[in-house]
Design a protein around this motif. Sequence first.
Motif, PDB file in Angstrom:
ATOM      1  N   ILE A  43       2.351   9.128  -5.977  1.00 41.45           N
ATOM      2  CA  ILE A  43       2.888  10.580  -5.527  1.00 41.45           C
ATOM      3  C   ILE A  43       3.917  11.357  -6.496  1.00 41.45           C
ATOM      4  CG2 ILE A  43       4.152  12.050  -3.837  1.00 41.45           C
ATOM      5  CD1 ILE A  43       2.452  10.446  -1.664  1.00 41.45           C
ATOM      6  N   ILE A  44       4.999  10.313  -6.702  1.00 34.29           N
ATOM      7  CA  ILE A  44       5.967  10.669  -7.732  1.00 34.29           C
ATOM      8  C   ILE A  44       5.477  10.712  -9.100  1.00 34.29           C
ATOM      9  CG2 ILE A  44       8.027   9.457  -8.944  1.00 34.29           C
ATOM     10  CD1 ILE A  44       8.719   8.112  -6.273  1.00 34.29           C
ATOM     11  N   LEU A  45       4.645   9.842  -9.608  1.00 30.23           N
ATOM     12  CA  LEU A  45       4.086  10.176 -10.821  1.00 30.23           C
ATOM     13  C   LEU A  45       3.237  11.369 -10.948  1.00 30.23           C
ATOM     14  CD1 LEU A  45       2.663   6.604 -11.937  1.00 30.23           C
ATOM     15  CD2 LEU A  45       4.497   7.698 -13.141  1.00 30.23           C
ATOM     16  N   ALA A  46       2.592  11.881  -9.891  1.00 24.56           N
ATOM     17  CA  ALA A  46       1.707  12.998  -9.950  1.00 24.56           C
ATOM     18  C   ALA A  46       2.823  14.247 -10.093  1.00 24.56           C
ATOM     19  CB  ALA A  46       1.076  13.305  -8.790  1.00 24.56           C
ATOM     20  N   ALA A  47       3.640  14.164  -9.263  1.00 24.24           N
ATOM     21  CA  ALA A  47       4.858  14.988  -9.291  1.00 24.24           C
ATOM     22  C   ALA A  47       5.516  15.152 -10.616  1.00 24.24           C
ATOM     23  CB  ALA A  47       5.998  14.866  -8.164  1.00 24.24           C
ATOM     24  N   TYR A  91       0.926  -1.177  -0.060  1.00 20.76           N
ATOM     25  CA  TYR A  91       0.076   0.223   0.109  1.00 20.76           C
ATOM     26  C   TYR A  91       0.874   1.371  -0.240  1.00 20.76           C
ATOM     27  CZ  TYR A  91      -3.283   3.224   1.417  1.00 20.76           C
ATOM     28  OH  TYR A  91      -4.347   4.695   1.679  1.00 20.76           O
ATOM     29  N   ARG A  92       2.089   1.362   0.812  1.00 20.09           N
ATOM     30  CA  ARG A  92       2.882   2.359   0.868  1.00 20.09           C
ATOM     31  C   ARG A  92       3.442   2.746  -0.509  1.00 20.09           C
ATOM     32  NH1 ARG A  92       5.941   1.875   6.674  1.00 20.09           N
ATOM     33  NH2 ARG A  92       3.973   2.367   8.022  1.00 20.09           N
ATOM     34  N   SER A  93       4.236   1.662  -0.931  1.00 18.50           N
ATOM     35  CA  SER A  93       4.894   1.675  -2.391  1.00 18.50           C
ATOM     36  C   SER A  93       3.585   2.091  -3.445  1.00 18.50           C
ATOM     37  CB  SER A  93       5.426   0.392  -2.704  1.00 18.50           C
ATOM     38  OG  SER A  93       4.529  -0.641  -2.924  1.00 18.50           O
TER      39      SER A  93
END
Length: 98
Positions: A12-16, A4-6
């Motif tokens: 988050i990385i893709l959105a950034a 779930y965390r990964s």
Amino acid sequence: MIFYRSTIIKRIILAALALLLLAGFIFKSHRVLYIPRDEALEIALDHAGLHNEDIFDTEIEFERDLNSAWYEIEFNSNMGEHEYTMDAESGEILFSVC
């Protein structure tokens, strides 16, 4: 829990990354290119019917405000003093005194 965390971190990385790409596109599409100083001088000389060899005491200043940019061009020739205000994007002569 680890899975779930990964997944959240990946999202988050893709959105950034997507935001960075979008910001770069917006910045690039709003960048304005101005004609070079030499080209601005050539336009003024053409308008005056002169050549580089015919002039002296040349001054070219680039000016800009929030909405526009222009060149203030001044030079002297045997015919007298010449002053030009020129749009820095299009090269259009906005004002001239010869």
